[in-house]
Design a protein around this motif. Structure first.
Motif, PDB file in Angstrom:
ATOM      1  N   VAL A  20       0.727  -1.182  -0.146  1.00 16.23           N
ATOM      2  CA  VAL A  20      -0.049  -0.070   0.032  1.00 16.23           C
ATOM      3  C   VAL A  20       0.819   1.181   0.012  1.00 16.23           C
ATOM      4  O   VAL A  20       1.733   1.498   0.789  1.00 16.23           O
ATOM      5  N   PHE A  21       0.582   2.247  -0.896  1.00 14.91           N
ATOM      6  CA  PHE A  21       1.281   3.616  -0.723  1.00 14.91           C
ATOM      7  C   PHE A  21       0.409   4.511  -1.347  1.00 14.91           C
ATOM      8  O   PHE A  21      -0.532   4.472  -2.214  1.00 14.91           O
ATOM      9  N   ALA A  22       0.890   5.686  -0.962  1.00 16.10           N
ATOM     10  CA  ALA A  22      -0.091   6.922  -1.311  1.00 16.10           C
ATOM     11  C   ALA A  22       0.633   7.918  -2.019  1.00 16.10           C
ATOM     12  O   ALA A  22       1.912   8.162  -2.136  1.00 16.10           O
ATOM     13  N   VAL A  23      -0.180   8.894  -2.821  1.00 13.98           N
ATOM     14  CA  VAL A  23       0.261   9.980  -3.514  1.00 13.98           C
ATOM     15  C   VAL A  23       0.932  10.990  -2.532  1.00 13.98           C
ATOM     16  O   VAL A  23       0.365  10.921  -1.489  1.00 13.98           O
ATOM     17  N   LYS A  24       2.069  11.426  -2.893  1.00 14.01           N
ATOM     18  CA  LYS A  24       2.617  12.556  -1.999  1.00 14.01           C
ATOM     19  C   LYS A  24       1.500  13.502  -1.398  1.00 14.01           C
ATOM     20  O   LYS A  24       0.658  13.922  -2.347  1.00 14.01           O
ATOM     21  N   ASN A  25       1.782  13.707  -0.285  1.00 10.51           N
ATOM     22  CA  ASN A  25       0.551  14.723   0.513  1.00 10.51           C
ATOM     23  C   ASN A  25      -0.660  14.045   0.363  1.00 10.51           C
ATOM     24  O   ASN A  25      -1.504  15.091   0.846  1.00 10.51           O
ATOM     25  N   ARG A  26      -0.969  12.970   0.174  1.00 12.82           N
ATOM     26  CA  ARG A  26      -2.182  12.373   0.148  1.00 12.82           C
ATOM     27  C   ARG A  26      -3.303  13.052  -0.671  1.00 12.82           C
ATOM     28  O   ARG A  26      -4.263  12.849  -0.504  1.00 12.82           O
ATOM     29  N   GLU A  27      -2.796  13.579  -1.942  1.00 19.71           N
ATOM     30  CA  GLU A  27      -3.465  14.355  -2.690  1.00 19.71           C
ATOM     31  C   GLU A  27      -4.086  13.546  -3.716  1.00 19.71           C
ATOM     32  O   GLU A  27      -3.698  12.172  -4.071  1.00 19.71           O
ATOM     33  N   ALA A  28      -5.640  13.740  -4.049  1.00 24.94           N
ATOM     34  CA  ALA A  28      -6.292  13.048  -4.777  1.00 24.94           C
ATOM     35  C   ALA A  28      -6.166  12.972  -6.321  1.00 24.94           C
ATOM     36  O   ALA A  28      -6.674  13.879  -6.970  1.00 24.94           O
ATOM     37  N   LEU A  29      -4.958  12.528  -6.734  1.00 28.43           N
ATOM     38  CA  LEU A  29      -4.325  12.815  -8.205  1.00 28.43           C
ATOM     39  C   LEU A  29      -4.652  11.841  -9.201  1.00 28.43           C
ATOM     40  O   LEU A  29      -4.576  11.876 -10.267  1.00 28.43           O
ATOM     41  N   ILE A  30      -4.964  10.536  -8.721  1.00 28.44           N
ATOM     42  CA  ILE A  30      -5.466   9.577  -9.628  1.00 28.44           C
ATOM     43  C   ILE A  30      -6.568   9.492  -9.934  1.00 28.44           C
ATOM     44  O   ILE A  30      -7.765   9.343  -9.461  1.00 28.44           O
ATOM     45  N   ASN A  31      -6.633   9.800 -11.460  1.00 31.41           N
ATOM     46  CA  ASN A  31      -8.073  10.165 -11.961  1.00 31.41           C
ATOM     47  C   ASN A  31      -8.540   8.856 -12.402  1.00 31.41           C
ATOM     48  O   ASN A  31      -7.999   7.861 -13.068  1.00 31.41           O
ATOM     49  N   LYS A  32      -9.953   8.886 -12.487  1.00 36.59           N
ATOM     50  CA  LYS A  32     -10.762   7.481 -12.761  1.00 36.59           C
ATOM     51  C   LYS A  32     -10.507   7.406 -14.513  1.00 36.59           C
ATOM     52  O   LYS A  32     -10.715   6.337 -14.832  1.00 36.59           O
ATOM     53  N   LYS A  33     -10.413   8.272 -15.197  1.00 36.19           N
ATOM     54  CA  LYS A  33     -10.149   8.346 -16.756  1.00 36.19           C
ATOM     55  C   LYS A  33      -8.800   7.485 -17.038  1.00 36.19           C
ATOM     56  O   LYS A  33      -8.982   6.941 -18.090  1.00 36.19           O
ATOM     57  N   ARG A 125     -12.285  -4.092  -4.344  1.00 37.56           N
ATOM     58  CA  ARG A 125     -13.373  -3.186  -3.899  1.00 37.56           C
ATOM     59  C   ARG A 125     -13.094  -2.047  -3.114  1.00 37.56           C
ATOM     60  O   ARG A 125     -13.751  -1.462  -2.062  1.00 37.56           O
ATOM     61  N   GLN A 126     -11.829  -1.273  -3.604  1.00 40.61           N
ATOM     62  CA  GLN A 126     -11.395  -0.514  -2.828  1.00 40.61           C
ATOM     63  C   GLN A 126     -12.395   0.990  -3.027  1.00 40.61           C
ATOM     64  O   GLN A 126     -12.688   1.642  -1.902  1.00 40.61           O
ATOM     65  N   GLU A 127     -12.770   1.188  -4.058  1.00 43.00           N
ATOM     66  CA  GLU A 127     -13.798   2.472  -4.135  1.00 43.00           C
ATOM     67  C   GLU A 127     -14.868   2.310  -3.186  1.00 43.00           C
ATOM     68  O   GLU A 127     -15.409   3.020  -2.299  1.00 43.00           O
ATOM     69  N   GLU A 128     -15.586   0.933  -3.178  1.00 40.57           N
ATOM     70  CA  GLU A 128     -16.678   0.547  -2.139  1.00 40.57           C
ATOM     71  C   GLU A 128     -16.430   0.910  -0.801  1.00 40.57           C
ATOM     72  O   GLU A 128     -17.017   1.454   0.029  1.00 40.57           O
ATOM     73  N   HIS A 129     -15.264   0.464  -0.518  1.00 41.24           N
ATOM     74  CA  HIS A 129     -14.467   0.404   0.894  1.00 41.24           C
ATOM     75  C   HIS A 129     -14.351   1.694   1.381  1.00 41.24           C
ATOM     76  O   HIS A 129     -14.670   2.057   2.376  1.00 41.24           O
ATOM     77  N   HIS A 130     -13.645   2.377   0.493  1.00 41.85           N
ATOM     78  CA  HIS A 130     -13.476   3.893   0.881  1.00 41.85           C
ATOM     79  C   HIS A 130     -14.768   4.698   0.769  1.00 41.85           C
ATOM     80  O   HIS A 130     -14.602   5.822   1.074  1.00 41.85           O
ATOM     81  N   ASN A 131     -15.896   4.216   0.614  1.00 42.28           N
ATOM     82  CA  ASN A 131     -16.935   5.189   0.837  1.00 42.28           C
ATOM     83  C   ASN A 131     -17.341   5.153   2.329  1.00 42.28           C
ATOM     84  O   ASN A 131     -18.041   6.119   2.858  1.00 42.28           O
ATOM     85  N   GLY A 132     -16.873   4.313   2.870  1.00 44.41           N
ATOM     86  CA  GLY A 132     -17.013   4.229   4.503  1.00 44.41           C
ATOM     87  C   GLY A 132     -15.953   4.237   5.547  1.00 44.41           C
ATOM     88  O   GLY A 132     -15.908   4.244   6.651  1.00 44.41           O
ATOM     89  N   GLN A 133     -14.494   4.407   4.846  1.00 40.83           N
ATOM     90  CA  GLN A 133     -13.642   4.377   5.630  1.00 40.83           C
ATOM     91  C   GLN A 133     -12.471   5.362   5.056  1.00 40.83           C
ATOM     92  O   GLN A 133     -12.077   5.237   3.912  1.00 40.83           O
ATOM     93  N   SER A 134     -11.851   6.023   5.915  1.00 44.37           N
ATOM     94  CA  SER A 134     -10.725   6.756   5.391  1.00 44.37           C
ATOM     95  C   SER A 134      -9.423   5.982   5.132  1.00 44.37           C
ATOM     96  O   SER A 134      -9.303   4.856   5.525  1.00 44.37           O
ATOM     97  N   PHE A 135      -8.555   6.323   4.330  1.00 45.17           N
ATOM     98  CA  PHE A 135      -7.486   5.812   4.300  1.00 45.17           C
ATOM     99  C   PHE A 135      -6.653   5.676   5.482  1.00 45.17           C
ATOM    100  O   PHE A 135      -5.948   4.836   5.870  1.00 45.17           O
TER     101      PHE A 135
END
Length: 152
Positions: A20-33, A125-135
């Motif tokens: 598991v690893f995150a985008v720097k500063n946990r920015e939401a940069l990974i686009n669904k497109k 199921r990550q998208e579904e999972h993160h509707n109810g829980q923070s990273f």
């Protein structure tokens, strides 16, 4: 049936790692497109390193990878290669409006063969999972070994 002396003349392993690893500063940069293109690219990196990529998935600010690894590989080196190559891929294709970087750290969790389906399903199921829980809470649960079975 093969005799043990012949079996032990080769190396056999079943080592499964959930990364598991995150985008720097946990920015939401990974686009669904373009996230599936990124995941395929990461899959290729892992396969080119002669490891087995089972699944890659995530959400806007982090990803999960499930990998079968050979005992000769250093996990830190593999993660470094994945992060470096994938961030270069994103930046060269200009998939984000600003330079893309992964955060320095990562989580690596070992699993037994018995956990394969559960971990695969959890990551798928990550998208579904993160509707109810923070990273943040998810990662704390992964770090707390006694609760890890309830996470995956």
């Amino acid at each position: 049936m093969l005799k043990l002396k012949y079996i032990m003349s080769n190396t056999y392993s079943k080592i499964y790692i959930h990364l598991v690893f995150a985008v720097k500063n946990r920015e939401a940069l990974i686009n669904k497109k373009w996230k599936n293109e990124l995941y395929k690219y990461i899959h290729g990196i892992i396969n080119n390193k002669k490891q087995k990529c089972i699944i890659v998935n995530g959400v806007e600010d982090h990803i999960h990878l499930f990998i079968g690894i050979r005992p000769s590989i250093c996990i830190a080196d593999l993660v470094k290669d994945i992060k470096t190559s994938s961030s270069n891929f994103i930046n060269e294709k200009r998939l984000t409006s600003k330079p893309f970087y992964w955060q320095n750290g990562y989580g690596a969790f070992s699993h037994s063969v018995n956990d394969l389906n559960a971990v695969y399903n959890y990551i798928s199921r990550q998208e579904e999972h993160h509707n109810g829980q923070s990273f943040h809470n998810e990662f704390l649960d992964l770090l707390n070994e006694k609760d890890r079975k309830s996470v995956v």
